[in-house]
Each structure stands twice: as C-alpha cells, then as structure tokens.
Design an enzyme around this catalytic site. Sequence first.
Site, PDB file in Angstrom:
ATOM      1  CB  CYS A  49      13.250  67.993   0.549  1.00  0.00           C
ATOM      2  SG  CYS A  49      13.232  69.651   1.251  1.00  0.00           S
ATOM      3  CB  ILE A  50      12.846  63.994  -2.407  1.00  0.00           C
ATOM      4  CG1 ILE A  50      11.961  65.198  -2.746  1.00  0.00           C
ATOM      5  CG2 ILE A  50      12.075  62.702  -2.633  1.00  0.00           C
ATOM      6  CD1 ILE A  50      10.737  65.346  -1.892  1.00  0.00           C
TER       7      ILE A  50
END
Length: 437
Positions: free
Chosen positions: A274-275
């Site tokens: 995600c990040i």
Amino acid sequence: MSNAKTSLLKKLESNEAVIGIVGLGYVGLPLMLRYNDLGYRVLGFDIDSGKVEQLNSGKSYIEHIGSERIARASSQGFEATTNFERVSEADAIILCVPTPLNKYREPDMSFVVATADAIKPYLRAGQVVSLESTTYPGTTEEELLPRIQEGGLKAGREVFLVYSPEREDPGNPCFETRTIPKVVGGYTENCREVGIALYSKAIDMVVPVSSTRVAEMTKLLENIHRAVNIGLVNEMKIVADRMGIDIFEVVDAAATKPFGFTPYYPGPGLGGHCIPIDPFYLTWKAREYGLHTRFIELSGEVNRAMPEYVVGKLMEGLNEHGKPVKGSKVLVLGIAYKKNVDDMRESPSVEIMEILEKKGANVAYSDPHVPVFPKMREHHFELNSVDISPESLRAYDAIVIATDHDKFDYDMIEKNAVLIVDSRGKYRDFQSNVIKA
C-alpha cells in the site's frame, strides 16, 4: 425494491449466500476465513493453480495464517478453483487482486481489468460485485461498471456494484479482519445498501459513504497520510544524524505529548502493498485535472532515496575499517517489508541488496520468516536465508539491520558483528561497532 435486491439481501442476512473471493492472497485469504467461520459457503478464485492446489489440500502459503485454519475451512465447505465459469454460483463476488505500479510509476490496472473481463460472461441478476483493491477515484465506475453491464444487466437494479477498500495489516496481533472498520461505497443507493448487508455480517463496524469515489479516495488518504509522515520523519532522520542527534530518541520524547502529535518512525524506505504505491495512484489521476500533488511527490522522493542512504552509511562504515564495498561480505538482516511477517512486497531490503550487488559486494541475507528468496516480478536472487551464530556473524565485514524481526538476538549480533548498520533504531546507546542509518 427490485426482486434481485430483495432476494440477495435475504440470502446475505440468512447466511445462505455463496461468497466468491477472487485473489487469494494477504487480503482475500483472511476474508475467506471470516465468511467461512460465519457459515457461508465460500468459493475462492485464483489464476495461480499452485495456490489453488495447496488450499484444496488444506495447506497455507502465508506464514501468519496456519494450515490448520485452511484445513478447517475446507472441511466446512471452502473450495478454491481456477475456473471462472463458477462465478455464476456466487451471490457475492469480492475482488482482491493486485494494483501495482508500472515502471513509469503509473497505475497498472491490468489485474483489475483482466478479472472484470474474466467474470463478466458469468454474471447474472442477483449478484453483488465488490472491488477491494486500492486504486484511484473513478476506477469502479470507469473500469468495472461498463464491464458488468456489458451483458445487459443494469447496475443498481439487477446487479450491484460496490467499492470497499481492504485494510488488512498482516502480522498485526491487535487487529483482525472482523475488528477493522469497513468503508463501503456503492454505485447507487441500492448498491450501497447491498454492500452494507454483505459486510455487516462479517465486520464489526461498517462505515457507509456516499459513493464509490469517496470510498476510493478514503483509502488513498489513509495511505498518503502515512507516506507523507514517514517521508517527513525520514528526512528528519537525515538532518538529525548530521547534527549528531538520535532521531528515535526525539520521536519517543515527542510522543509523550498527549495531543497534536502521532509518532512515525524512520526506516530504510517504504515497503508493503500500500504505502509505497497508493499515493502515486492519486498523483496520476490528479494530472487529469491539471493538478500536481507536491506533498505526495516530495515524500515519495525522500522515501525512495532511503535505501541509497542506508548503503551510503554502510560505505562510510566500511571505509573506517579500511575496506571498499566491492568484495566486502555483507549480511542483510530481514528482507520482509516489516517485522514478524513473510510479506516481501515492495521491500526496501531487496533494493538495498540490489544496490550492494551492483557495487560489487558479496550479499547474503538472514530472515527467519523467508527461508528461500521468493520469485518476484522485478527482483531476482538465488539465495537461501543464512543461519546466524557468533561464528557466522564474525565472517561478515558488515551486517545491515533492514527489518527488525523479534526473532533476531540483537545482543548476540552486537557482541559478534564487526560492523552493524542499524536502519531500525535497535541500538539506542553508543556501541563502537554500530552505525545508525
């Protein structure tokens, strides 16, 4: 109320609905287990026949999900398949497929599009399709909607379209699928109502929002918030290091403030599904509106530069020992993207290994959660995890702590390593053989 909606709501409420989950990875597998535990019949779809075979034989390929849980699910009716024709058996189809970036750091929607194309011939009235993959605002309407309506079904009346972003945090003992609040947005009000019914049985708290676009943007904001703040503290680390200040001590002290501050800790870069990726989905989409997301792009530059920063600190340490990086034996400790998991996605540890290899170092790794370096889309190492001991540690010119697994014996490492480059703040006090990176 349409007959399709009435029938579907009744099935979901009574646990008689068949739940189809497409993509049986870190997101799809926990979701499967949750619905299976509730008594729903669950069908799992994946293009990887090896995964399907393992699951149907009661075996897990994810470390924190035990094989006994998969075997129990199979005994309770769970079945995995590569045959997408069986989508017609499912009342709910939940898409948990990857959304990576391509080499130009633009959204790679190929998995979502291919999945939508694979299921569309088998859709029927009375089904709900929910996308959980993180993506840019507008994806559900622009990519999924035309495909699910291609055969003549009307979204919001005969089939129902939902976006509900995943929020899994692999290896986090404080949360599980059931306890993480679930944001749900629908293409229409009917779609949202069905989406709420789908998830409210499985999740303790459902958070309805007004549209799929709001739900898509919500997930991006969550991850952009983390990416920007991690970029800030990584930049602060570099400044603090130049000033002779321990940034970890600074963050710990600041965290005692009971309001207005949230602690973020620096590291060797960003990892996970995600990040490092999701912020660039918004960056890409914002260009369509003539906007430049400067905070996002700047934090991305800082975070992507951290593996090089760690290698630079290693080179400084080797120079102090009279050694060039070329030909030096370097052991990287921890190659999963975060502690205590086997998840390798976007791991900065791998970037560190690649940079070192290009500079001529002899690179090895040790990771109790990753015994064999896995096949990855962009990274290739024919390596097995090295067992660490006092004798083996002394054989390396340098040790890089890239992922701070709890299983490592940090006292033993400190006592026996010639040189340690610590990117995770494991050694707070002064040690002559430790370089803080």
